[in-house]
Structure formats: C-alpha cells, structure tokens
Design a protein around this motif. Sequence first.
Motif, PDB file in Angstrom:
ATOM      1  N   GLU A 117      13.774 -36.502 -58.560  1.00 55.24           N
ATOM      2  CA  GLU A 117      12.505 -36.738 -57.853  1.00 55.24           C
ATOM      3  C   GLU A 117      12.688 -36.611 -56.349  1.00 55.24           C
ATOM      4  OE1 GLU A 117      10.511 -39.951 -60.983  1.00 55.24           O
ATOM      5  OE2 GLU A 117      11.127 -40.577 -58.984  1.00 55.24           O
ATOM      6  N   ALA A 118      13.859 -37.010 -55.870  1.00 55.64           N
ATOM      7  CA  ALA A 118      14.117 -36.889 -54.428  1.00 55.64           C
ATOM      8  C   ALA A 118      14.104 -35.405 -54.037  1.00 55.64           C
ATOM      9  CB  ALA A 118      15.454 -37.532 -54.065  1.00 55.64           C
ATOM     10  N   ASN A 119      14.771 -34.572 -54.826  1.00 58.29           N
ATOM     11  CA  ASN A 119      14.824 -33.148 -54.466  1.00 58.29           C
ATOM     12  C   ASN A 119      13.483 -32.445 -54.686  1.00 58.29           C
ATOM     13  OD1 ASN A 119      17.437 -33.211 -53.490  1.00 58.29           O
ATOM     14  ND2 ASN A 119      18.321 -32.954 -55.532  1.00 58.29           N
ATOM     15  N   ASP A 120      12.738 -32.870 -55.700  1.00 59.34           N
ATOM     16  CA  ASP A 120      11.362 -32.369 -55.872  1.00 59.34           C
ATOM     17  C   ASP A 120      10.550 -32.689 -54.629  1.00 59.34           C
ATOM     18  OD1 ASP A 120       9.454 -32.393 -58.879  1.00 59.34           O
ATOM     19  OD2 ASP A 120      11.408 -31.472 -58.528  1.00 59.34           O
ATOM     20  N   LYS A 124       8.476 -30.375 -51.854  1.00 52.36           N
ATOM     21  CA  LYS A 124       7.056 -30.550 -51.540  1.00 52.36           C
ATOM     22  C   LYS A 124       6.859 -30.832 -50.056  1.00 52.36           C
ATOM     23  CE  LYS A 124       4.218 -32.555 -54.506  1.00 52.36           C
ATOM     24  NZ  LYS A 124       3.661 -33.586 -55.428  1.00 52.36           N
ATOM     25  N   LEU A 125       7.779 -31.604 -49.478  1.00 51.45           N
ATOM     26  CA  LEU A 125       7.652 -31.917 -48.048  1.00 51.45           C
ATOM     27  C   LEU A 125       7.838 -30.663 -47.194  1.00 51.45           C
ATOM     28  CD1 LEU A 125       9.533 -35.337 -47.841  1.00 51.45           C
ATOM     29  CD2 LEU A 125       7.106 -34.934 -47.410  1.00 51.45           C
ATOM     30  N   VAL A 126       8.789 -29.813 -47.598  1.00 47.34           N
ATOM     31  CA  VAL A 126       9.012 -28.572 -46.850  1.00 47.34           C
ATOM     32  C   VAL A 126       7.760 -27.696 -46.923  1.00 47.34           C
ATOM     33  CG1 VAL A 126      10.290 -26.393 -46.922  1.00 47.34           C
ATOM     34  CG2 VAL A 126      11.536 -28.551 -46.971  1.00 47.34           C
ATOM     35  N   ALA A 305       4.782 -33.360 -38.602  1.00 49.36           N
ATOM     36  CA  ALA A 305       3.987 -32.311 -39.256  1.00 49.36           C
ATOM     37  C   ALA A 305       3.302 -32.861 -40.517  1.00 49.36           C
ATOM     38  CB  ALA A 305       4.881 -31.125 -39.605  1.00 49.36           C
ATOM     39  N   VAL A 306       4.066 -33.609 -41.309  1.00 48.62           N
ATOM     40  CA  VAL A 306       3.527 -34.159 -42.563  1.00 48.62           C
ATOM     41  C   VAL A 306       2.425 -35.172 -42.265  1.00 48.62           C
ATOM     42  CG1 VAL A 306       4.132 -35.607 -44.558  1.00 48.62           C
ATOM     43  CG2 VAL A 306       5.610 -33.686 -43.914  1.00 48.62           C
ATOM     44  N   ALA A 307       2.648 -35.999 -41.261  1.00 51.13           N
ATOM     45  CA  ALA A 307       1.654 -37.017 -40.913  1.00 51.13           C
ATOM     46  C   ALA A 307       0.351 -36.348 -40.459  1.00 51.13           C
ATOM     47  CB  ALA A 307       2.204 -37.940 -39.820  1.00 51.13           C
ATOM     48  N   SER A 308       0.463 -35.292 -39.632  1.00 51.61           N
ATOM     49  CA  SER A 308      -0.778 -34.672 -39.126  1.00 51.61           C
ATOM     50  C   SER A 308      -1.520 -33.970 -40.266  1.00 51.61           C
ATOM     51  CB  SER A 308      -0.483 -33.720 -37.961  1.00 51.61           C
ATOM     52  OG  SER A 308       0.159 -32.561 -38.449  1.00 51.61           O
ATOM     53  N   GLU A 309      -0.753 -33.369 -41.195  1.00 55.51           N
ATOM     54  CA  GLU A 309      -1.407 -32.724 -42.344  1.00 55.51           C
ATOM     55  C   GLU A 309      -2.115 -33.779 -43.206  1.00 55.51           C
ATOM     56  OE1 GLU A 309      -1.682 -29.554 -42.644  1.00 55.51           O
ATOM     57  OE2 GLU A 309      -2.236 -29.164 -44.730  1.00 55.51           O
ATOM     58  N   SER A 310      -1.483 -34.953 -43.360  1.00 58.43           N
ATOM     59  CA  SER A 310      -2.107 -36.008 -44.182  1.00 58.43           C
ATOM     60  C   SER A 310      -3.401 -36.481 -43.532  1.00 58.43           C
ATOM     61  CB  SER A 310      -1.142 -37.176 -44.399  1.00 58.43           C
ATOM     62  OG  SER A 310      -1.152 -38.045 -43.292  1.00 58.43           O
ATOM     63  N   ALA A 311      -3.413 -36.522 -42.193  1.00 58.30           N
ATOM     64  CA  ALA A 311      -4.634 -36.933 -41.483  1.00 58.30           C
ATOM     65  C   ALA A 311      -5.727 -35.883 -41.679  1.00 58.30           C
ATOM     66  CB  ALA A 311      -4.329 -37.126 -40.001  1.00 58.30           C
ATOM     67  N   GLU A 312      -5.287 -34.619 -41.605  1.00 60.64           N
ATOM     68  CA  GLU A 312      -6.210 -33.498 -41.786  1.00 60.64           C
ATOM     69  C   GLU A 312      -6.853 -33.546 -43.175  1.00 60.64           C
ATOM     70  OE1 GLU A 312      -7.795 -29.944 -40.287  1.00 60.64           O
ATOM     71  OE2 GLU A 312      -6.494 -31.352 -39.244  1.00 60.64           O
ATOM     72  N   ARG A 313      -5.965 -33.820 -44.199  1.00 65.80           N
ATOM     73  CA  ARG A 313      -6.435 -33.839 -45.598  1.00 65.80           C
ATOM     74  C   ARG A 313      -7.049 -35.179 -45.974  1.00 65.80           C
ATOM     75  NH1 ARG A 313      -6.277 -28.818 -47.749  1.00 65.80           N
ATOM     76  NH2 ARG A 313      -4.663 -27.660 -46.696  1.00 65.80           N
ATOM     77  N   ASN A 315      -5.220 -37.748 -46.667  1.00 64.96           N
ATOM     78  CA  ASN A 315      -4.332 -38.470 -47.584  1.00 64.96           C
ATOM     79  C   ASN A 315      -3.039 -37.686 -47.760  1.00 64.96           C
ATOM     80  OD1 ASN A 315      -3.563 -40.316 -49.543  1.00 64.96           O
ATOM     81  ND2 ASN A 315      -4.687 -39.321 -51.197  1.00 64.96           N
ATOM     82  N   PHE A 316      -1.906 -38.350 -47.837  1.00 68.26           N
ATOM     83  CA  PHE A 316      -0.653 -37.697 -48.242  1.00 68.26           C
ATOM     84  C   PHE A 316      -0.569 -37.874 -49.760  1.00 68.26           C
ATOM     85  CE2 PHE A 316       4.074 -38.296 -48.953  1.00 68.26           C
ATOM     86  CZ  PHE A 316       4.379 -36.950 -48.879  1.00 68.26           C
ATOM     87  N   GLY A 317      -0.961 -36.836 -50.485  1.00 63.84           N
ATOM     88  CA  GLY A 317      -1.159 -36.961 -51.939  1.00 63.84           C
ATOM     89  C   GLY A 317       0.108 -36.874 -52.758  1.00 63.84           C
ATOM     90  N   HIS A 318       1.050 -37.735 -52.498  1.00 67.67           N
ATOM     91  CA  HIS A 318       2.316 -37.712 -53.229  1.00 67.67           C
ATOM     92  C   HIS A 318       2.849 -39.135 -53.322  1.00 67.67           C
ATOM     93  CE1 HIS A 318       6.182 -36.216 -54.679  1.00 67.67           C
ATOM     94  NE2 HIS A 318       6.801 -36.877 -53.721  1.00 67.67           N
ATOM     95  N   GLY A 319       3.464 -39.481 -54.447  1.00 63.80           N
ATOM     96  CA  GLY A 319       4.039 -40.824 -54.576  1.00 63.80           C
ATOM     97  C   GLY A 319       4.167 -41.205 -56.025  1.00 63.80           C
TER      98      GLY A 319
END
Length: 460
Positions: A117-120, A124-126, A305-313, A315-319
């Motif tokens: 799951e860590a490598n998955d 996804k983060l990349v 980058a991830v934080a700004s995309e989550s704000a744009e969307r 939600n950070f749709g992963h977890g």
Amino acid sequence: MLTNLQTRDVETLIHPYTNLVAIRETGPLILERGQGVWVHDVDGKPYLEGMAGLWCTALGYGNEELVEAASTQMRKLPFTHIFGGKSHDPAIELAEKLKEMAPVPISKVFFTCSGSEANDTQMKLVWYMNNALGRPNKKKIIARMRGYHGVTIASASLTGLAGNHNSFDLPIAGIRHTTSPHHYRLAEPGETEEDFATRLAADLEALILAEGPETVAAFIAEPVMGAGGVIVPPKSYYPKIQDVLKKYDVFFIGDEVITGFGRLGTAFGSEAMEMKPDSMSVAKALSSAYQPIGAVMIPEAMYQAVASESAERGNFGHGFTYSGHPVAAAVALKTLEIYERENIFERVRAKIPQFEARCAALEDHPLVGEARRKGLVAGIEIVADKKTKRQFDPKLGLAAKVVAFAQAEGLIVRNVFGDAVTICPPLVISPAEIDELFDRLTRALDRTLDWATQQNLLAA
Ligand code: PLP
C-alpha cells in the motif's frame, strides 16, 4: 499423512506464495508461539527464525513492552480514523518521529497498513503531483528487474519478478523495468563493479531517452534488493543512477520496507548505500511486525503540489480506513523508542562482522555460487557448477530443498527467485545464535549436497 489441524488448514485457507496443490500433500508448518529469535510449532519443536518472519520481526518474539503498548492503546482508544480532519496522538507523534529520523528532508508522512500500500500510494502521489504541476504526460515509473515492491496491482507491476506478473495480467501500462544491479550474474567478463555501475546508469539513461524524459515520472529502488535474492548493488551504483535521475527530473522513490530501521546497521538502508531518495516507503520493522503498519514519507515540494491539488479538487481522495491506526501507531512508537533506548542499530553494527564472515565462509561450500550479504541480511545462491555459475534446472528446486532440510534442522530460512536462500534474522539475535544459525544452515547445505549427489545432479 496430515494432522487434523493441517487438514482443516488445507480445506479452508489459500496460502500466499504457496503451490496450492503441493501443500495439500505436505500440509503447512503450524507455529504456535515464540520467544526471542525462536518459534515453536504445535508439537513444541523449536526453530531459529532466520528470516524474522518475513524480514520484519526485528525485535524478535515475546517483547512484552510492545504487547503492553498495544493493550494500553486498545483500552484507551482502540480505533479512530484520521480522515476529514480527525486525528489522534499516536499518529501525530509517530509522524514527528519518522520525520526526525529520516536521512533525507521529509515534510509529511502518510500511513498505510503494508509495504504494498505504501508503494501504491507513492505511485498515486507522483501522478497527483505531476497533474498538479501541469505535467500530465510525465507518469511512467521505472523499476528494476528483480526488484520487489509488493503485490497490489500497482506495486506488483513495479515488482520485477515474472512470478508476480504471470497469469495476473501484469504489469499495468506505464511501468518499465531496467537492469538489475547484480554483478555476479550480469557483469560482462572482466567488467569491474565500477564499470558495471557505469553501464547500468547508461542503461537507465537510454531507457529514459527512449521513452521520452517528459513521460518518465519516477524511479523506485530498494537500497538492497530483498525478495529478488538479496542483491547488493556496487558502491558507486546509486550516485551514478542519481545523476541520471537529476538530469531528467525523475523523482526517486526509496523502498525501505526491508532495509528501514537497522537492517544494514544504519537507521535506513539509504544511509548505508549512498542512496538519496526524494521519498521513502517503510513498513515491516517499523512496528517489528507486531502490528500491520507502513508509511510513505514525502518531501516538501511534493507536499506543496499535492496540497494545492487537493484544494483545487476540494479533497485529497486517498486513504485507508486503517491509515495511522492508533494501536499500530502506538506499537510503532514503542518499537522506535526501543531501537533508540537499546542502541539496537549500533548493536547490529557490532554483529555485522561475525554475520558477514560466517556468510562469506559459505562460499567454500560446493553448492554455493555467491553468498551475498550486507548488514544482517544475506542471499545464498545455489549453483550446480561454481566455475561456470551454471544453475540447476529451476524445476528441481534446490534452494527449496535447502529450506526443507533447514526446517528439519530447526532453522527457518526462505527460498526466493534465482535459486537463492535468504537469511534475515531478528536484529536482536545474539552472537551465539548467529553461529547456531550458520551451523544449522551448513548442515542443511550438506544434506542437500548428499541428495544432489545421489541424484547425479552435480557437474562431473
Ligand atoms: N517492498 C519491499 C522491499 C518488500 O520487501 C515488501 C515485502 O516483502 C514489500 C514492499 C511489500 O510489503 P507488504 O508485503 O507489507 O505489502
């Protein structure tokens, strides 16, 4: 003849990494309890656990402090999630501790339940990051032949072993595999380790150029390959590879799932191998395997980058439901506290010369082609002919024979791809137990040699 418990087992369980037909005849070895580096089967027979389970029970068995940490947390708050703005103390503290320990600059930590799951999550983060950065085509990931990164659809695709792809319709699109850093098998005649490393870096560069650098997002590597047969790259390998990655702006994911937390005598394997990844995956020894927990540790630029995309969307749709599970986090925190308090990594360093010397001595055995070793991990490659490095027909399963004879000798080791036997004992193994491990393994090799001789399998 199977026992009642073995019969119930094969009637009900699908075992990971097992020939599911053969086990119906042999039945499984059923273990019941453990103490220190020893585990006992249901008949009370003791075995030295030479693989720390699956490269993970670093503090050995019967550690009461870890049991206590789990039960205390279970009584207090057995579960709460960290989705949607909730949190809890053990997850916060564990993330802080991991940031403090990291050998490269780490900004944030994401928790998982396993290495796969860590490598998955890394993949996804990349992808998420590159979408945020306006590089939607920069998505391919380069892994290595014989690398092992897990078994979920994405992480199995990163894994460079045919056994994880065949009949599973893997790998998925967008994954490439470059040459394994295995000098013994892949060097040209007379090629030095240094020249071999230079060639591998050139191979990687050629692959990136052939794909188009604007399409290559990341490279993933274990400091020392584990399940691929314990392959230790040449000393200058990572510095050379890193130069190529930098040149083409390729993100470097370090898979520290086996090497994290002392295995190579340093907190992280990266430190022992001159590896400087951008992000890291950890699991296994993070909790000494007393609880299933893994983590992804990422740098500030990726986080931004991830934080700004989550704000744009929105939600950070992963977890995962169990991301940062409080009981697992509490046990991991206690594990890290024990590593520090008991100077476990320093004590590993003191044991390495003995472990490596015993390992090196195995190269005198007629069946051993190469005894690869680094820190407290080793891979013993079985060959039919030491001079030509010719291997036995894989169908004969020589390494599996060694493992079976070792089991009869009261030692648990593992056979992996490439007819190799792997050794990865708990970090708390004593010098006397290291000798015991290698004495038993030598007897298992001798018994395998007798068997191979009887079968006329050896070179004339
Ligand atoms: N990465 C490496 C280097 C591993 O060795 C493993 C498992 O052995 C994994 C990832 C996958 O971890 P898990 O089995 O916890 O999913």
